[in-house]
Write a protein that holds these residues in place. Structure first.
Motif, PDB file in Angstrom:
ATOM      1  N   LEU A  15      -2.009   2.320  -2.653  1.00  0.00           N
ATOM      2  CA  LEU A  15      -1.567   2.978  -1.428  1.00  0.00           C
ATOM      3  C   LEU A  15      -2.149   4.381  -1.341  1.00  0.00           C
ATOM      4  O   LEU A  15      -2.353   5.041  -2.356  1.00  0.00           O
ATOM      5  CB  LEU A  15      -0.040   3.062  -1.390  1.00  0.00           C
ATOM      6  N   ASN A  16      -2.407   4.857  -0.121  1.00  0.00           N
ATOM      7  CA  ASN A  16      -2.820   6.254   0.022  1.00  0.00           C
ATOM      8  C   ASN A  16      -1.590   7.153  -0.053  1.00  0.00           C
ATOM      9  O   ASN A  16      -0.448   6.667  -0.078  1.00  0.00           O
ATOM     10  CB  ASN A  16      -3.612   6.466   1.325  1.00  0.00           C
ATOM     11  N   GLU A  19       1.094   6.664   2.643  1.00  0.00           N
ATOM     12  CA  GLU A  19       1.785   5.382   2.485  1.00  0.00           C
ATOM     13  C   GLU A  19       2.798   5.462   1.347  1.00  0.00           C
ATOM     14  O   GLU A  19       3.878   4.852   1.425  1.00  0.00           O
ATOM     15  CB  GLU A  19       0.778   4.266   2.230  1.00  0.00           C
ATOM     16  N   LYS A  20       2.471   6.216   0.300  1.00  0.00           N
ATOM     17  CA  LYS A  20       3.431   6.415  -0.798  1.00  0.00           C
ATOM     18  C   LYS A  20       4.647   7.208  -0.316  1.00  0.00           C
ATOM     19  O   LYS A  20       5.771   6.949  -0.738  1.00  0.00           O
ATOM     20  CB  LYS A  20       2.742   7.133  -1.958  1.00  0.00           C
ATOM     21  N   ILE A  22       5.811   7.032   2.681  1.00  0.00           N
ATOM     22  CA  ILE A  22       6.587   6.038   3.434  1.00  0.00           C
ATOM     23  C   ILE A  22       7.480   5.239   2.483  1.00  0.00           C
ATOM     24  O   ILE A  22       8.659   5.000   2.768  1.00  0.00           O
ATOM     25  CB  ILE A  22       5.649   5.093   4.216  1.00  0.00           C
ATOM     26  N   MET A  83       8.415   6.230  10.439  1.00  0.00           N
ATOM     27  CA  MET A  83       7.449   5.657   9.509  1.00  0.00           C
ATOM     28  C   MET A  83       6.287   4.969  10.231  1.00  0.00           C
ATOM     29  O   MET A  83       5.150   4.984   9.743  1.00  0.00           O
ATOM     30  CB  MET A  83       8.144   4.663   8.561  1.00  0.00           C
ATOM     31  N   TYR A  87       2.501   6.104   9.634  1.00  0.00           N
ATOM     32  CA  TYR A  87       1.468   5.142   9.221  1.00  0.00           C
ATOM     33  C   TYR A  87       0.246   5.224  10.128  1.00  0.00           C
ATOM     34  O   TYR A  87      -0.888   5.296   9.656  1.00  0.00           O
ATOM     35  CB  TYR A  87       2.035   3.721   9.224  1.00  0.00           C
ATOM     36  N   GLU A  91      -3.417   6.898   8.988  1.00  0.00           N
ATOM     37  CA  GLU A  91      -4.689   6.178   8.920  1.00  0.00           C
ATOM     38  C   GLU A  91      -5.820   7.003   9.518  1.00  0.00           C
ATOM     39  O   GLU A  91      -6.908   7.102   8.947  1.00  0.00           O
ATOM     40  CB  GLU A  91      -4.564   4.848   9.682  1.00  0.00           C
TER      41      GLU A  91
END
Length: 290
Positions: A15-16, A19-20, A22, A83, A87, A91
């Motif tokens: 995960l980037n 994302e972590k 999140i 979230m 996300y 991106e």
């Protein structure tokens, strides 16, 4: 059990950074639900030690809440939309900028939103009712969004059936948040405005060559180093494939050249829009973001 643990670690490692974040938000949300079940009630204060109080005297005894409040959600729709925004914005952000910059904007956005919330509740008690608490990642998400809108104002996004420049979109979001100051969620909208302000100032200064988050970045690096193990490997790794020139390795020069190329491309996007890039420039930017 060991296999499951390794599988989870493997998936998390892919995960980037956003994302972590999140994942952390979702875990804390579930923890709050479990605590509510344990208490036998669904009142929204099961994570009160993480919430940001409006009173500075309460804040002094739990200073960590200036950041932790941004990870607390009690309502499912609240965390869902925050979230989803994070996300989608993440991106785009990480395709253009490095992860440390994303973290700087995210956390400084939370701090800026939290400070504006407390300042307004302290100095304008006749307008804002005291005793409120702030939760949610909205200020951080606003900071990332407005940063992009200010740094790449002419980049166009598809909005239903027509294209919309980012700065139009950002301006509309800020106007909605300002109007929200006169509604029932005044505290939350104060945080939104604070986060948006941070994102705007950060982007404008970065375009001038000033990274206002460097001090915060060094502080966070120091915090991480405190918790890192000081245990060193007894084996010394020797890299023979890196030739040095004037004390610098070939990798150092490659990284410098790549960063300069990225800066030129971002400047081109800011002036002429993303569509002005050549296919080679878009591919290079995509690979660099990865």
């Amino acid at each position: 059990m060991t296999s499951l643990s390794q599988d989870i670690k493997s998936k998390l490692s892919r995960l980037n950074v956003l994302e972590k974040i999140i994942v952390v938000n979702v875990v804390i949300f579930l923890l709050g639900l479990l605590l509510q079940l344990a208490q036998g009630t669904f009142h929204q204060s099961s994570l009160s030690w993480l919430e940001l109080p409006s009173d500075f005297s309460d804040f002094i005894v739990k200073p960590w809440s200036i950041i932790t409040y941004a990870f607390v959600h009690y309502d499912f729709l609240h965390i869902l939309f925050n979230m989803l925004w994070l996300y989608v914005i993440g991106e785009l952000f990480l395709n253009l900028f490095n992860p440390k910059l994303a973290l700087n904007v995210y956390f400084l956005g939370a701090i800026s939103g939290g400070l504006l919330f407390m300042l307004c509740y302290t100095f304008f008690p006749q307008i804002f009712m005291t005793g409120n608490r702030l939760v949610g990642a909205s200020a951080s998400v606003r900071a990332l969004l407005i940063f992009l809108c200010a740094y790449l104002p002419n980049k166009e996004i598809r909005f239903f059936t027509f294209n919309l420049k980012l700065w139009y979109f950002g301006l509309a979001i800020v106007i909605i948040d300002v109007l929200g100051l006169f509604g029932t969620n005044a505290g939350g909208n104060l945080a939104h405005v604070g986060g948006a302000f941070l994102g705007y100032i950060y982007a404008i200064q970065l375009k001038k060559g000033n990274d206002i988050g460097k001090g915060f970045e060094r502080f966070m690096d120091w915090i991480v180093s405190v918790f890192k193990s000081t245990k060193k490997s007894p084996l010394k790794t020797v890299h023979k494939n890196k030739s040095k020139v004037g004390g610098y390795t070939k990798t150092d020069f490659d990284q410098f050249n790549n960063q300069k190329k990225i800066d030129v491309i971002l400047d081109k996007i800011s002036k002429s829009g993303y569509d002005s890039l050549t296919s080679e420039e878009k591919e290079f930017l995509f690979r660099s973001g990865k």
